[in-house]
Design a protein around this motif. Structure first.
Motif, short mmCIF file in Angstrom:
data_model
loop_
_atom_site.label_atom_id
_atom_site.label_comp_id
_atom_site.label_asym_id
_atom_site.label_seq_id
_atom_site.Cartn_x
_atom_site.Cartn_y
_atom_site.Cartn_z
N GLY A 118 45.23 32.14 35.89
CA GLY A 118 44.77 31.77 34.56
C GLY A 118 44.88 32.86 33.51
O GLY A 118 44.67 32.58 32.32
N ILE A 119 45.20 34.08 33.93
CA ILE A 119 45.38 35.15 32.93
C ILE A 119 46.87 35.40 32.69
O ILE A 119 47.25 36.44 32.18
N GLU A 120 47.68 34.43 33.10
CA GLU A 120 49.08 34.33 32.68
C GLU A 120 49.95 35.50 33.09
O GLU A 120 50.72 36.03 32.30
N GLY A 121 49.81 35.93 34.35
CA GLY A 121 50.68 36.99 34.83
C GLY A 121 50.22 38.38 34.48
O GLY A 121 50.88 39.37 34.87
N GLN A 122 49.11 38.52 33.76
CA GLN A 122 48.58 39.84 33.47
C GLN A 122 47.93 40.40 34.74
O GLN A 122 47.66 39.68 35.70
N THR A 123 47.67 41.71 34.73
CA THR A 123 47.03 42.33 35.88
C THR A 123 45.52 42.42 35.66
O THR A 123 45.04 42.39 34.53
N ALA A 124 44.79 42.53 36.76
CA ALA A 124 43.33 42.67 36.70
C ALA A 124 42.88 43.58 37.81
O ALA A 124 43.45 43.59 38.91
N THR A 125 41.86 44.37 37.54
CA THR A 125 41.27 45.24 38.55
C THR A 125 40.25 44.46 39.37
O THR A 125 39.88 43.33 39.02
N THR A 126 39.78 45.07 40.44
CA THR A 126 38.73 44.45 41.25
C THR A 126 37.49 44.21 40.41
O THR A 126 36.84 43.16 40.52
N ARG A 127 37.14 45.17 39.56
CA ARG A 127 35.96 45.01 38.71
C ARG A 127 36.11 43.81 37.78
O ARG A 127 35.18 43.02 37.61
N GLN A 128 37.27 43.65 37.17
CA GLN A 128 37.49 42.53 36.25
C GLN A 128 37.44 41.20 36.98
O GLN A 128 36.88 40.22 36.47
N ALA A 129 38.01 41.15 38.17
CA ALA A 129 37.97 39.91 38.95
C ALA A 129 36.55 39.58 39.39
O ALA A 129 36.16 38.41 39.45
N THR A 130 35.77 40.62 39.69
CA THR A 130 34.37 40.41 40.07
C THR A 130 33.58 39.83 38.90
O THR A 130 32.81 38.87 39.07
N GLU A 131 33.77 40.40 37.71
CA GLU A 131 33.05 39.91 36.53
C GLU A 131 33.47 38.49 36.19
O GLU A 131 32.64 37.68 35.74
N ALA A 132 34.72 38.15 36.41
CA ALA A 132 35.22 36.83 36.06
C ALA A 132 34.71 35.74 36.99
O ALA A 132 34.42 34.62 36.56
N THR A 133 34.57 36.05 38.27
CA THR A 133 34.27 35.01 39.25
C THR A 133 32.81 34.94 39.67
O THR A 133 32.36 33.91 40.16
N GLY A 134 32.06 36.04 39.52
CA GLY A 134 30.65 36.00 39.86
C GLY A 134 30.33 36.29 41.32
O GLY A 134 29.17 36.19 41.72
N TYR A 135 31.33 36.66 42.12
CA TYR A 135 31.06 37.06 43.51
C TYR A 135 30.75 38.55 43.54
O TYR A 135 30.92 39.25 42.54
N SER A 136 30.31 39.05 44.68
CA SER A 136 30.05 40.48 44.80
C SER A 136 31.36 41.25 44.80
O SER A 136 32.43 40.71 45.14
N ARG A 137 31.29 42.51 44.45
CA ARG A 137 32.49 43.35 44.42
C ARG A 137 33.12 43.45 45.80
O ARG A 137 34.34 43.39 45.95
N ALA A 138 32.29 43.58 46.84
CA ALA A 138 32.82 43.69 48.20
C ALA A 138 33.57 42.41 48.59
O ALA A 138 34.63 42.47 49.22
N THR A 139 33.02 41.26 48.23
CA THR A 139 33.66 39.99 48.55
C THR A 139 35.00 39.85 47.84
O THR A 139 36.01 39.46 48.43
N ILE A 140 35.02 40.20 46.56
CA ILE A 140 36.27 40.11 45.79
C ILE A 140 37.30 41.12 46.28
O ILE A 140 38.49 40.82 46.38
N SER A 141 36.84 42.31 46.63
CA SER A 141 37.76 43.33 47.14
C SER A 141 38.45 42.84 48.41
O SER A 141 39.67 42.96 48.56
N GLY A 142 37.67 42.24 49.31
CA GLY A 142 38.24 41.71 50.54
C GLY A 142 39.19 40.55 50.27
O GLY A 142 40.26 40.44 50.91
N ALA A 143 38.83 39.69 49.33
CA ALA A 143 39.68 38.55 49.00
C ALA A 143 41.02 39.00 48.42
O ALA A 143 42.08 38.48 48.78
N LEU A 144 40.98 40.00 47.54
CA LEU A 144 42.21 40.51 46.94
C LEU A 144 43.12 41.14 47.99
O LEU A 144 44.35 40.96 47.97
N GLU A 145 42.52 41.87 48.91
CA GLU A 145 43.34 42.50 49.95
C GLU A 145 43.96 41.45 50.87
O GLU A 145 45.12 41.57 51.26
N ASP A 146 43.20 40.41 51.20
CA ASP A 146 43.75 39.34 52.05
C ASP A 146 44.87 38.59 51.35
O ASP A 146 45.91 38.27 51.96
N LEU A 147 44.71 38.31 50.06
CA LEU A 147 45.74 37.61 49.30
C LEU A 147 46.99 38.48 49.17
O LEU A 147 48.12 37.97 49.21
#
Length: 317
Positions: free
Chosen positions: A164-193
């Protein structure tokens, strides 16, 4: 406030919130009589539910839609994320969420059972309003479609965010703020993806992530709408969870401010702006800052901020 009374401000916030809720429920196939702009940005289902629960006293039909979703779409919600986001909404949402949990539990989604046992049991039986299944082919339902295919998890949500951010990049912190999950959860999700080669990771510090939008959109066969870019054909990510919570909290502020001094009302307005200012920036809404306003002077500035937000919401649904 000089240009708008507090009661009329609360009413206006409610109108805009209801318009957003109706547009998004309609995009999910609910049997509504909604007229006007349809949803053409990615829907945040937990945020939509919580806003709808907040508005039930003024919009009784939203109760029917919430019950419809409890019966046909509850399995596509994250219980934990719903409870986390609910903390940013006024307390009335918590009580109505218990009622929703009872509906979902009776419909067979046992994940809500513990939450259903809490709260006041005052729900009554009414016919639900909507089809047997939610509409997941609408471009606005991208996040729900990913959850249906990959499971309800942070992975589906963070992928929807990156698309949804149209090919732009995002840090773990930005993805955490956008989705509302914990930083640890988002960090793991990003690494798995990244490991699955679903998204790309930069080698910088902090690491940044992006989704190959063209490849994913070829999979979804999306058609272009007003909110889609001509380059990618993907709908935009909006920070609905934060904005919907702000609409609800601002309504509560307007109600309470009627019995407060101008100084106290201004102080609480500043606190509210500070809490949600990041969401305004993330959504690129230009609103006046409290900086430079002394004491009760900020009341007019806060009113102008709200006016810009209520103008922005219906044009970016």
């Amino acid at each position: 406030m000089s240009e708008m009374t507090l009661s009329s401000l609360k009413e206006r916030l409610g109108e805009i919130g209801a318009r957003a809720a109706w547009a998004q429920w309609s995009a999910l196939g609910a049997g509504t009589l909604h007229e006007g702009r349809s949803a053409s940005a990615i829907i945040d289902p937990e945020a939509l539910l919580l806003l709808s629960l907040h508005l039930i006293p003024e919009e009784r039909r939203l109760r029917d839609l919430a019950r419809w979703w409890a019966e046909v779409g509850s399995g596509l919600l994250s219980v934990q994320r719903t409870k986390t986001l609910a903390k940013d909404f006024p307390p009335d949402v918590q009580e109505r969420l218990h009622e929703y949990s009872r509906w979902a539990t009776r419909a067979g989604d046992k994940r809500w059972k513990k939450y259903a046992s809490e709260g006041t049991k005052n729900d009554s039986e009414r016919d639900r309003k909507g089809p047997e299944d939610p509409q997941l082919r609408s471009p606005a339902s991208l996040l729900l479609q990913l959850r249906a295919g990959f499971g309800v998890s942070a992975k589906a949500d963070v992928l929807a965010f990156l698309l949804g951010i149209e090919g732009q990049t995002a840090t773990t912190r930005q993805a955490t703020e956008a989705t509302g999950y914990s930083r640890a959860t988002i960090s793991g999700a990003l690494e798995d993806l990244t490991r699955a080669d679903f998204i790309e990771k930069s080698g910088g510090r902090p690491a940044e992530y992006r989704a190959p939008v063209r490849s994913w959109m070829a999979l979804f066969h999306r058609s272009e709408t007003a909110e889609q870019t001509r380059e990618t054909g993907v709908l935009k990510w909006r920070y609905w969870a934060q904005l919907f919570a702000f609409l609800a909290r601002a309504r509560k502020w307007a109600h309470e401010a009627e019995s407060l001094s101008k100084y106290m009302a201004s102080t609480r307005a500043r606190d509210l702006f500070e809490e949600f200012g990041g969401a305004f920036d993330a959504n690129r809404i230009q609103v006046p800052s409290p900086a430079g306003h002394q004491g009760a002077e900020y009341l007019e500035g806060f009113q102008n901020a709200i006016k810009r937000i209520v103008q922005w919401v219906p044009t970016h649904l």
